[in-house]
Design a protein around this motif. Sequence first.
Motif, PDB file in Angstrom:
ATOM      1  N   PRO A  78     -23.385  21.488  11.609  1.00 54.13           N
ATOM      2  CA  PRO A  78     -23.349  21.570  10.139  1.00 54.13           C
ATOM      3  C   PRO A  78     -22.456  22.683   9.597  1.00 54.13           C
ATOM      4  N   ILE A  79     -21.697  22.325   8.561  1.00 54.10           N
ATOM      5  CA  ILE A  79     -20.766  23.273   7.947  1.00 54.10           C
ATOM      6  C   ILE A  79     -21.052  23.454   6.460  1.00 54.10           C
ATOM      7  N   MET A  80     -22.079  22.801   5.946  1.00 62.19           N
ATOM      8  CA  MET A  80     -22.385  22.865   4.510  1.00 62.19           C
ATOM      9  C   MET A  80     -23.249  24.084   4.189  1.00 62.19           C
ATOM     10  N   PRO A  81     -23.281  24.524   2.938  1.00 60.48           N
ATOM     11  CA  PRO A  81     -24.102  25.677   2.559  1.00 60.48           C
ATOM     12  C   PRO A  81     -25.564  25.494   2.962  1.00 60.48           C
ATOM     13  N   SER A  82     -26.146  26.599   3.441  1.00 55.85           N
ATOM     14  CA  SER A  82     -27.501  26.550   3.989  1.00 55.85           C
ATOM     15  C   SER A  82     -28.005  27.976   4.140  1.00 55.85           C
ATOM     16  N   PRO A  83     -29.318  28.199   4.032  1.00 55.12           N
ATOM     17  CA  PRO A  83     -29.855  29.553   4.204  1.00 55.12           C
ATOM     18  C   PRO A  83     -30.033  29.973   5.657  1.00 55.12           C
ATOM     19  N   SER A  84     -29.882  29.046   6.594  1.00 57.18           N
ATOM     20  CA  SER A  84     -30.141  29.347   8.012  1.00 57.18           C
ATOM     21  C   SER A  84     -28.840  29.573   8.767  1.00 57.18           C
ATOM     22  N   TYR A  85     -28.948  30.151   9.950  1.00 60.55           N
ATOM     23  CA  TYR A  85     -27.749  30.368  10.764  1.00 60.55           C
ATOM     24  C   TYR A  85     -27.213  29.034  11.308  1.00 60.55           C
ATOM     25  N   HIS A  86     -28.116  28.066  11.563  1.00 59.25           N
ATOM     26  CA  HIS A  86     -27.701  26.806  12.176  1.00 59.25           C
ATOM     27  C   HIS A  86     -27.256  25.772  11.152  1.00 59.25           C
ATOM     28  N   LYS A  87     -27.746  25.889   9.903  1.00 60.78           N
ATOM     29  CA  LYS A  87     -27.309  25.088   8.769  1.00 60.78           C
ATOM     30  C   LYS A  87     -27.766  23.629   8.824  1.00 60.78           C
ATOM     31  N   TYR A  88     -28.858  23.362   9.504  1.00 59.25           N
ATOM     32  CA  TYR A  88     -29.442  22.026   9.467  1.00 59.25           C
ATOM     33  C   TYR A  88     -30.372  21.841   8.274  1.00 59.25           C
ATOM     34  N   ASP A  89     -30.371  22.790   7.345  1.00 60.87           N
ATOM     35  CA  ASP A  89     -31.132  22.671   6.094  1.00 60.87           C
ATOM     36  C   ASP A  89     -30.160  22.928   4.944  1.00 60.87           C
ATOM     37  N   VAL A  90     -29.650  21.856   4.378  1.00 62.86           N
ATOM     38  CA  VAL A  90     -28.520  21.912   3.457  1.00 62.86           C
ATOM     39  C   VAL A  90     -28.981  22.209   2.030  1.00 62.86           C
ATOM     40  N   LYS A 134     -21.815  18.916  -0.897  1.00 60.82           N
ATOM     41  CA  LYS A 134     -20.392  18.700  -1.183  1.00 60.82           C
ATOM     42  C   LYS A 134     -19.614  20.015  -1.183  1.00 60.82           C
ATOM     43  N   ALA A 135     -19.921  20.856  -0.220  1.00 60.30           N
ATOM     44  CA  ALA A 135     -19.232  22.150  -0.127  1.00 60.30           C
ATOM     45  C   ALA A 135     -19.264  22.627   1.321  1.00 60.30           C
ATOM     46  N   ILE A 136     -18.490  23.677   1.580  1.00 62.50           N
ATOM     47  CA  ILE A 136     -18.471  24.365   2.876  1.00 62.50           C
ATOM     48  C   ILE A 136     -19.205  25.688   2.705  1.00 62.50           C
ATOM     49  N   HIS A 137     -19.979  26.078   3.697  1.00 63.63           N
ATOM     50  CA  HIS A 137     -20.653  27.370   3.605  1.00 63.63           C
ATOM     51  C   HIS A 137     -19.605  28.480   3.456  1.00 63.63           C
ATOM     52  N   PRO A 138     -19.801  29.408   2.523  1.00 65.86           N
ATOM     53  CA  PRO A 138     -18.787  30.452   2.283  1.00 65.86           C
ATOM     54  C   PRO A 138     -18.446  31.265   3.523  1.00 65.86           C
ATOM     55  N   ASP A 139     -19.395  31.460   4.429  1.00 66.92           N
ATOM     56  CA  ASP A 139     -19.089  32.188   5.663  1.00 66.92           C
ATOM     57  C   ASP A 139     -18.020  31.477   6.486  1.00 66.92           C
ATOM     58  N   TYR A 140     -17.941  30.160   6.323  1.00 66.69           N
ATOM     59  CA  TYR A 140     -17.026  29.360   7.136  1.00 66.69           C
ATOM     60  C   TYR A 140     -15.678  29.135   6.466  1.00 66.69           C
ATOM     61  N   GLY A 141     -15.613  29.302   5.140  1.00 61.02           N
ATOM     62  CA  GLY A 141     -14.361  29.081   4.436  1.00 61.02           C
ATOM     63  C   GLY A 141     -14.559  28.211   3.219  1.00 61.02           C
ATOM     64  N   THR A 142     -13.544  27.431   2.899  1.00 62.41           N
ATOM     65  CA  THR A 142     -13.543  26.605   1.700  1.00 62.41           C
ATOM     66  C   THR A 142     -13.239  25.151   2.059  1.00 62.41           C
ATOM     67  N   LEU A 143     -13.432  24.279   1.087  1.00 62.59           N
ATOM     68  CA  LEU A 143     -13.050  22.880   1.300  1.00 62.59           C
ATOM     69  C   LEU A 143     -11.554  22.755   1.556  1.00 62.59           C
ATOM     70  N   GLU A 144     -10.758  23.581   0.897  1.00 58.04           N
ATOM     71  CA  GLU A 144      -9.311  23.531   1.132  1.00 58.04           C
ATOM     72  C   GLU A 144      -8.989  23.941   2.567  1.00 58.04           C
ATOM     73  N   ASP A 145      -9.699  24.939   3.088  1.00 58.37           N
ATOM     74  CA  ASP A 145      -9.513  25.316   4.489  1.00 58.37           C
ATOM     75  C   ASP A 145      -9.817  24.129   5.403  1.00 58.37           C
ATOM     76  N   PHE A 146     -10.900  23.430   5.089  1.00 52.95           N
ATOM     77  CA  PHE A 146     -11.322  22.326   5.948  1.00 52.95           C
ATOM     78  C   PHE A 146     -10.350  21.153   5.860  1.00 52.95           C
ATOM     79  N   LYS A 147      -9.850  20.891   4.661  1.00 52.84           N
ATOM     80  CA  LYS A 147      -8.856  19.835   4.509  1.00 52.84           C
ATOM     81  C   LYS A 147      -7.589  20.165   5.291  1.00 52.84           C
ATOM     82  N   ALA A 148      -7.199  21.439   5.283  1.00 52.83           N
ATOM     83  CA  ALA A 148      -6.015  21.854   6.046  1.00 52.83           C
ATOM     84  C   ALA A 148      -6.246  21.675   7.538  1.00 52.83           C
TER      85      ALA A 148
END
Length: 530
Positions: free
Chosen positions: A93-105, A109-123
Amino acid sequence: MNKQYIKTLVFNFRFFTWFFIGGVGFLFCCSPKLANERPNDLEDHWPKAGVTYEIFVRSFYDSDGDGIGDINGVRENLDHVSDLGANAIWFMPIMPSPSYHKYDVTDYKAIHPDYGTLEDFKALISEAHAQDIRIVIDLIINHTSSEHPWFLESKKGRDNPYRDYFVWAQKDTLEDYLEKKTITLDSDNIRQWHDPGFGEDFYYGFFYGGMPDLNFDNPKVREEVYEIGKFWLEEVGVDGFRLDAAKHIFPDDRPDDNHAFWKEFREKMVEIKSDIYLVGEVYDSKEIVAPYLPGLPALFNFDFHYTLLEALRTADGSLLPTKQKQVLDYYQGITDEFIDATISSNHDQPRILSDLDGDERKAKQAIAILMTMPGAPYLYYGEEIGMLGKKPDPNIREPFLWDVLDKDGGRATWIDPKFSTDETVIPLEVQKEDASSMFRHYQETIKLRNTDSVLALGGLELLDENYPKALMAYERVLDGERRIVFHNLGMERLELTYTTEGGEVVYSYNGATMDGKRLVFPPQSSLVVK
């Protein structure tokens, strides 16, 4: 920080000649041998039989120095996926979530800020596609986070418009269910109805209270989910989804509703992307798994994982081919379009080298078996360098070791590793220079599969010969072409006389040889004969 270094070598022709001849000789003597290699003839068998690489972004590569792996870190290291020979990446999982594993979204329709942005993912997707690497993301629709806006609204009251997005019941109707005591294959949670804090109405959360289950009897929920799928397919450009907890959309006593939902989900997604790839997690026996195939054409084969481990531990060569033949024949009775997603490990199981008590030869043989069996194999990040890990889950998801510590600018530091440390695991950059390393073995064995359509796409046939117990032997057949595969799982040297003469060795690991009809298998060795 980019991990690539520009190295300039100045040498004369005589030194180059010596280096080249010596290096080739070393590789020939020490690495797994691929007969008649076709370096420019790599075949792309995805999704039916291609290789997918599973990545936990948090632990993969930290590009900005904050201690947490990120999307740009994966993007900088797509060459590693290509060099390994994988055809696709599955992102946990790469979507925003309060957990480290992110299986609780909390936001679909977003990327977790720790991981980057949707534009980063599209690139990243754009660059991956340029290298013929597909992108599959975890889609967690069985449940949300208890911090998701839908649930925060839902628990405000029975009249709230979002109340029916989740499963609620009055406390006085739940006396027989509040203290559930049955532990299932995929959850050790013994309480599935949860008190939100006001004591009258309870909500259902199969895994735990922080993951309330969505109510798929509500047409609005299904429409929300289909819109989420459309967003990631159309606006972002992913190639498919891994569907978490696919068995639990409806309770176990409503399996027909589960099967019907996934058929509907597939139809909706195919309308958006005709060649969408869907792989489901249905953690159960083949009889329970098989009816999901019309909706989820690819399903993880957990029987493969556990039987592979048992075979290697007990040196019983008949276990895995027999089990796999049963599974494949059973699925064939449901549909001939299924994709058997085989695994040797993943993010929920102990790392395979730890499961095999640190025996590197067994771990190397495990990947040789995985790559010579039917199916669409999945590789968990870090297995290719022999990473270690046991439960609890964070310790099987530790940071990847790219280089020795003082040179490893991309190593994540979000967790202090307990198992995969510089004392226990040789980093990738060091392994690249060692022809006998785990990484080089993975690379060569995956290359074998990627250059041999019979091993990738062929059917599985059991052999009738009365072989020694420790010898795993099976046949792969495609359009009249055959490969005979042998793996000596034991610690004793085996010799046998084969029934035919004139075969050609396609692959040999750990010194296995063929001379006419005579086959010789040192302990823990493998041989593929054409």
